[in-house]
Design an enzyme around this catalytic site. Structure first.
Site, mmCIF file in Angstrom:
data_model
loop_
_atom_site.group_PDB
_atom_site.id
_atom_site.type_symbol
_atom_site.label_atom_id
_atom_site.label_comp_id
_atom_site.label_asym_id
_atom_site.label_seq_id
_atom_site.Cartn_x
_atom_site.Cartn_y
_atom_site.Cartn_z
ATOM 1 N N LYS A 1 0.867 -1.190 0.000
ATOM 2 C CA LYS A 1 0.000 0.000 0.000
ATOM 3 C C LYS A 1 0.895 1.228 0.000
ATOM 4 O O LYS A 1 2.023 1.193 0.524
ATOM 5 C CB LYS A 1 -0.893 0.030 1.257
ATOM 6 C CG LYS A 1 -2.188 0.796 1.050
ATOM 7 C CD LYS A 1 -3.168 -0.036 0.258
ATOM 8 C CE LYS A 1 -4.525 0.569 0.122
ATOM 9 N NZ LYS A 1 -5.469 -0.369 -0.511
ATOM 10 N N GLY B 1 -20.137 6.898 2.258
ATOM 11 C CA GLY B 1 -19.092 7.200 1.262
ATOM 12 C C GLY B 1 -19.718 7.204 -0.111
ATOM 13 O O GLY B 1 -20.537 6.325 -0.427
ATOM 14 N N GLY C 1 -17.704 7.881 -3.062
ATOM 15 C CA GLY C 1 -16.614 7.985 -4.032
ATOM 16 C C GLY C 1 -16.716 6.833 -5.006
ATOM 17 O O GLY C 1 -17.820 6.377 -5.338
ATOM 18 N N ASN C 2 -15.580 6.352 -5.446
ATOM 19 C CA ASN C 2 -15.590 5.252 -6.419
ATOM 20 C C ASN C 2 -16.394 4.068 -5.884
ATOM 21 O O ASN C 2 -17.336 3.594 -6.530
ATOM 22 C CB ASN C 2 -14.135 4.827 -6.733
ATOM 23 C CG ASN C 2 -14.109 3.643 -7.678
ATOM 24 O OD1 ASN C 2 -14.537 2.543 -7.324
ATOM 25 N ND2 ASN C 2 -13.625 3.841 -8.882
ATOM 26 N N GLY D 1 -18.340 3.718 -3.006
ATOM 27 C CA GLY D 1 -19.678 3.989 -2.476
ATOM 28 C C GLY D 1 -20.705 4.297 -3.558
ATOM 29 O O GLY D 1 -21.826 3.777 -3.526
HETATM 30 P P1 NAD Z 1 -12.767 7.663 -2.968
HETATM 31 O O1 NAD Z 1 -11.722 8.658 -2.721
HETATM 32 O O2 NAD Z 1 -13.232 7.484 -4.367
HETATM 33 O O3 NAD Z 1 -14.053 7.984 -2.069
HETATM 34 C C1 NAD Z 1 -13.987 8.191 -0.681
HETATM 35 C C2 NAD Z 1 -15.354 8.670 -0.236
HETATM 36 O O4 NAD Z 1 -15.366 8.747 1.186
HETATM 37 C C3 NAD Z 1 -15.752 10.038 -0.749
HETATM 38 O O5 NAD Z 1 -17.114 10.035 -1.109
HETATM 39 C C4 NAD Z 1 -15.566 10.946 0.468
HETATM 40 O O6 NAD Z 1 -16.417 12.063 0.447
HETATM 41 C C5 NAD Z 1 -15.956 9.979 1.559
HETATM 42 N N1 NAD Z 1 -15.436 10.369 2.856
HETATM 43 C C6 NAD Z 1 -14.232 10.896 3.166
HETATM 44 N N2 NAD Z 1 -14.163 11.152 4.483
HETATM 45 C C7 NAD Z 1 -15.332 10.751 5.011
HETATM 46 C C8 NAD Z 1 -15.872 10.735 6.313
HETATM 47 N N3 NAD Z 1 -15.167 11.177 7.348
HETATM 48 N N4 NAD Z 1 -17.124 10.236 6.486
HETATM 49 C C9 NAD Z 1 -17.835 9.760 5.428
HETATM 50 N N5 NAD Z 1 -17.386 9.767 4.171
HETATM 51 C C10 NAD Z 1 -16.151 10.247 3.970
HETATM 52 O O7 NAD Z 1 -12.228 6.275 -2.358
HETATM 53 P P2 NAD Z 1 -12.667 4.809 -2.757
HETATM 54 O O8 NAD Z 1 -11.727 4.292 -3.767
HETATM 55 O O9 NAD Z 1 -14.126 4.789 -2.993
HETATM 56 O O10 NAD Z 1 -12.319 4.003 -1.410
HETATM 57 C C11 NAD Z 1 -13.260 3.911 -0.332
HETATM 58 C C12 NAD Z 1 -12.862 2.759 0.575
HETATM 59 O O11 NAD Z 1 -12.812 1.544 -0.185
HETATM 60 C C13 NAD Z 1 -11.486 2.873 1.227
HETATM 61 O O12 NAD Z 1 -11.510 2.246 2.489
HETATM 62 C C14 NAD Z 1 -10.594 2.094 0.293
HETATM 63 O O13 NAD Z 1 -9.403 1.663 0.932
HETATM 64 C C15 NAD Z 1 -11.531 0.954 -0.041
HETATM 65 N N6 NAD Z 1 -11.192 0.224 -1.253
HETATM 66 C C16 NAD Z 1 -11.165 0.838 -2.464
HETATM 67 C C17 NAD Z 1 -10.894 0.084 -3.598
HETATM 68 C C18 NAD Z 1 -10.933 0.680 -4.984
HETATM 69 O O14 NAD Z 1 -10.885 -0.100 -5.943
HETATM 70 N N7 NAD Z 1 -11.058 1.970 -5.152
HETATM 71 C C19 NAD Z 1 -10.625 -1.290 -3.479
HETATM 72 C C20 NAD Z 1 -10.684 -1.881 -2.222
HETATM 73 C C21 NAD Z 1 -10.981 -1.114 -1.121
#
Ligand code: NAD
Length: 415
Positions: free
Chosen positions: A105, A217, A219-220, A222
């Site tokens: 990571k 969440g 983002g990607n 959520g």
């Molecule tokens: P992202 O940056 O696309 O989205 C993050 C989201 O979290 C945003 O909507 C942001 O507004 C929200 N957020 C930030 N702080 C917050 C808070 N305090 N309370 C509530 N919401 C909050 O990130 P992502 O890629 O969607 O990743 C989200 C989670 O999924 C992380 O834990 C990441 O490690 C995990 N993850 C992601 C992937 C991937 O393929 N992108 C794969 C496995 C795990």
């Protein structure tokens, strides 16, 4: 970043399965330490002409099963211990899903919302300049994570290729489709998670169609979790949130319109028919399925007794801490562990690497089919062991994943 240190949480899980695996204490000690970590100062010229040094990390936790793989996060509250914990989780995730990869990571302490697009590009390229000797398709292959995306991966792959003197698509995954990215990568984590939810719901006799879902969440992970939940599985998405807070409507939201609203306004607030709620209130809503898909440590002993969902599906990494895990298990709430449930991202990243190595491009249907099989196979294996030993799914998942890594280390003569 966390109240309960994520690295300590993961180590605690490791210890608990070490006894079951009759693991040598020295082997356990090896597994509780990253194999290599790189701490870097990353100088970037800002738009005003001044130089600013950002702090960056890359943790390569264990490469017994293959080159390491894991996302890069850009977050203002990033810490080395969160990155260590996430790198450790990546190791167990790749092992559990039978990928020929180890876990890593990376992260940069920065607030991408306060950087211009040019500053973001310079930072992304500077990260690769510093980390170059440790990266590569047969060493360590990064991917997007919190606040990084396909554009950032394109810049990073390009910088890697420039330094290497050859276009090396396989050096990063999660790239745009036109640059060696894979169909189905963007929503892979969410889609994969829903395959696991579907299997778990079937096992406890819950129908997903019409089930009330709250997603933390947007983002990607959520936003795709909400979209796929509604459009593919027929769930009723009653609550969503982002870093500014959440919105709730027990009737359910039209998710595609919500995505358009968030894109247009930058926020989920003021959507027609929505009641404002906090991120804390979202966790305690009366729903069937709760999907934490933002950050770690959002369910602890403080709020676990108030969770009212039948299933907590960890689409984020580390959202439920150790104490909450025990409370939810005792309350009969199924917690679908992160490194099982959110493995879809790294699985399709691995598919992307395979396509890059073979100069191939699969269609979306093929990616979905292969992803579904991998996710359901892993869930079945974990579920069967959990039932057999009467333990939580998380413990069963750790036992399977850790045993495979230990076996690889033994065969390589490391332990
Ligand atoms: P992202 O940056 O696309 O989205 C993050 C989201 O979290 C945003 O909507 C942001 O507004 C929200 N957020 C930030 N702080 C917050 C808070 N305090 N309370 C509530 N919401 C909050 O990130 P992502 O890629 O969607 O990743 C989200 C989670 O999924 C992380 O834990 C990441 O490690 C995990 N993850 C992601 C992937 C991937 O393929 N992108 C794969 C496995 C795990």
């Amino acid at each position: 970043m966390t109240e309960q240190n994520l690295f300590e949480m993961v180590k605690k899980h490791l210890c608990s399965c070490a006894t079951d695996l009759v693991m040598d204490r020295n082997v356990e000690a090896v597994l509780k330490m990253p194999r290599r970590e790189i701490h870097a100062s990353i100088p970037v010229r800002m738009d005003d002409g001044k130089i600013r040094a950002f702090q960056g990390f890359r943790v390569q936790y264990n490469d017994a099963l293959g080159p390491t793989k894991g996302g890069i996060r850009f977050h203002p509250e990033e810490t080395i211990d969160t990155i260590r914990g996430l790198a450790s989780l990546m190791t167990w995730k790749c092992s559990l899903h039978r990928l020929p990869l180890g876990g890593a990571k990376g992260g940069v302490v920065c607030n991408p919302k306060e950087l211009s697009v040019h500053e973001l590009e310079r930072l992304s390229r500077a990260y690769v300049q510093v980390m170059f000797p440790y990266l590569g398709p047969d060493r360590d292959i990064p991917a997007p994570d919190v606040y990084t995306n396909p554009t950032v991966m394109a810049w990073m792959m390009d910088e890697y290729s420039k330094i290497a003197g050859k276009t090396t698509f396989g050096s990063f995954t999660g790239k745009p489709i036109g640059l060696g990215g894979s169909e189905g990568r963007l929503d892979a984590t969410a889609r994969g998670g829903w395959y696991v939810v579907r299997e778990a719901a079937r096992d406890i006799g819950m129908s997903i169609s019409g089930a009330g879902v709250a997603v933390q969440g947007f983002g990607n992970v959520g936003s795709h979790a909400a979209l796929i939940g509604q459009e593919v599985f027929g769930a009723r998405v009653v609550a969503v949130s982002d870093s500014h807070g959440g919105i709730y409507n027990p009737e359910g939201f039209p998710v595609r319109e919500l995505v358009a609203h968030k894109t247009a306004t930058g926020s989920l607030q003021h959507f027609p028919g929505a009641t404002h709620i906090t991120n804390e209130e979202l966790i305690e809503l009366p729903v069937d399925i709760l999907v934490p898909a933002a950050l770690e440590d959002v369910i602890g002993s403080r709020n676990a007794p108030q969770v009212r969902a039948g299933i907590v599906a960890e689409f984020a990494n580390g959202p439920v801490d150790n104490d909450a895990d025990e409370i939810l298990f005792e309350r009969g709430i199924a917690v679908l562990p992160d490194f099982l449930t959110n493995g879809g991202g790294v699985i399709v990243s691995y598919f992307e690497m395979v396509q890059n190595f073979n100069m191939d491009q699969w269609d979306e249907a093929k990616v979905h089919r292969k992803l579904e099989k991998k996710m359901t196979d892993a869930y079945r294996e974990v579920h069967d062991l959990a039932v057999q030993n009467n333990v939580p799914l998380r413990k069963a998942a750790y036992s399977i994943a850790v045993a495979r890594v230990v076996e690889a280390m033994r065969m390589r003569g490391w332990v």
